[in-house]
Scaffold this active site. Structure first.
Site, PDB file in Angstrom:
ATOM      1  N   SER A  82       0.821  -1.124  -0.043  1.00 31.15           N
ATOM      2  CA  SER A  82      -0.012  -0.033  -0.038  1.00 31.15           C
ATOM      3  C   SER A  82       0.815   1.229   0.027  1.00 31.15           C
ATOM      4  O   SER A  82       2.050   1.313   0.540  1.00 31.15           O
ATOM      5  CB  SER A  82      -0.997   0.076   1.191  1.00 31.15           C
ATOM      6  OG  SER A  82      -1.647   1.237   1.378  1.00 31.15           O
ATOM      7  N   PRO A  88       4.293   7.416   8.895  1.00 30.95           N
ATOM      8  CA  PRO A  88       3.755   6.869  10.539  1.00 30.95           C
ATOM      9  C   PRO A  88       2.634   7.526  11.211  1.00 30.95           C
ATOM     10  O   PRO A  88       1.890   6.747  11.622  1.00 30.95           O
ATOM     11  CB  PRO A  88       4.936   7.067  11.363  1.00 30.95           C
ATOM     12  CG  PRO A  88       6.117   7.401  10.655  1.00 30.95           C
ATOM     13  CD  PRO A  88       5.617   8.217   9.243  1.00 30.95           C
ATOM     14  N   LYS A 104       3.392  -3.595   7.031  1.00 30.12           N
ATOM     15  CA  LYS A 104       3.392  -3.926   5.616  1.00 30.12           C
ATOM     16  C   LYS A 104       4.800  -3.494   5.343  1.00 30.12           C
ATOM     17  O   LYS A 104       5.657  -4.388   4.425  1.00 30.12           O
ATOM     18  CB  LYS A 104       2.217  -3.149   4.564  1.00 30.12           C
ATOM     19  CG  LYS A 104       0.833  -3.683   4.898  1.00 30.12           C
ATOM     20  CD  LYS A 104       0.364  -2.975   4.029  1.00 30.12           C
ATOM     21  CE  LYS A 104      -1.366  -3.393   4.077  1.00 30.12           C
ATOM     22  NZ  LYS A 104      -1.440  -4.799   3.611  1.00 30.12           N
TER      23      LYS A 104
END
Length: 222
Positions: A82, A88, A104
């Site tokens: 993604s 963050p 991820k």
């Protein structure tokens, strides 16, 4: 079990992802703040079912698939991740406090360092969004864009039809230019630009090396 499932395969596509669930009761707070308190920006709450948290699904289970692929001598691993991995504070990370994009990204970095040949794709927002009409969201009708390190995240071209992601994924299995690359994938609006045809042609439009930088941000520990 993973090795048994992969036996006889020479390529692997990883599409697994944790899926947050809406805390329905939190919608009352959103409505109250929006219509009574006139306060914008309040978002609903989310949670993950036990055993289906991003750490488990997007890190541990993806790592297990990568390890199995390496043991079996898989020739190429295509990982669908993604956009947003450099952020963050991205909203997706706040859902259920799952830090899904960071987990991820940790799996991506592990794949890059595994020694396997890889292709990592970071799609933008998938169309149609949940609850949205499918009109205007068909694949095969848009110009696609590639970039790295979330350069397209703040643009007005940060979404892409799901069907186009599927087509690019399939083509990445037979496109030599896609080997050992990691990039973001979005689209222009329908009717703008040149409609996507081949991945090889698309990758040649990049103005830089299609390698994501994994030195930042700091990734979570196990």
């Amino acid at each position: 079990a993973l090795k048994e499932a992969m036996a006889g395969c020479d390529r692997l596509v990883i599409l697994t992802s944790a899926a947050p669930k809406l805390v329905v009761s939190s919608l009352f707070g959103v409505m109250w703040n929006k219509y009574v308190m006139q306060k914008a920006g309040v978002k609903p709450s989310f949670y993950y079912k036990e055993g289906q948290e991003p750490k488990q699904v997007d890190w541990v289970c993806q790592k297990d698939q990568i390890d199995a692929a390496k043991d079996l001598g898989i020739k190429q691993v295509v990982l669908i991740s993604s956009m947003g991995g450099t952020k963050p504070d991205h909203f997706l990370n706040t859902m259920g406090n799952g830090n899904i994009l960071l987990w991820k990204r940790k799996a991506e970095k592990y794949l890059v360092e595994s020694g396997l040949k890889y292709t990592i794709i970071h799609p933008g927002g998938l169309l149609p969004h949940y609850g949205m009409s499918k009109e205007g969201c068909d694949g095969g009708k848009r110009e696609l864009l590639v970039e790295t390190d979330d350069a397209l995240l703040e643009s007005d071209t940060r979404t892409i039809p799901r069907e186009d992601v599927a087509e690019v994924t399939v083509q990445s299995l037979t496109t030599k230019e896609a080997i050992d690359t990691s990039w973001d994938l979005t689209s222009k609006k329908e009717g703008e630009g040149e409609v996507f045809t081949t991945l090889a042609k698309l990758l040649k439009t990049a103005n830089k090396s299609l390698k994501t930088k994994y030195d930042q941000p700091q990734l979570p520990n196990e």
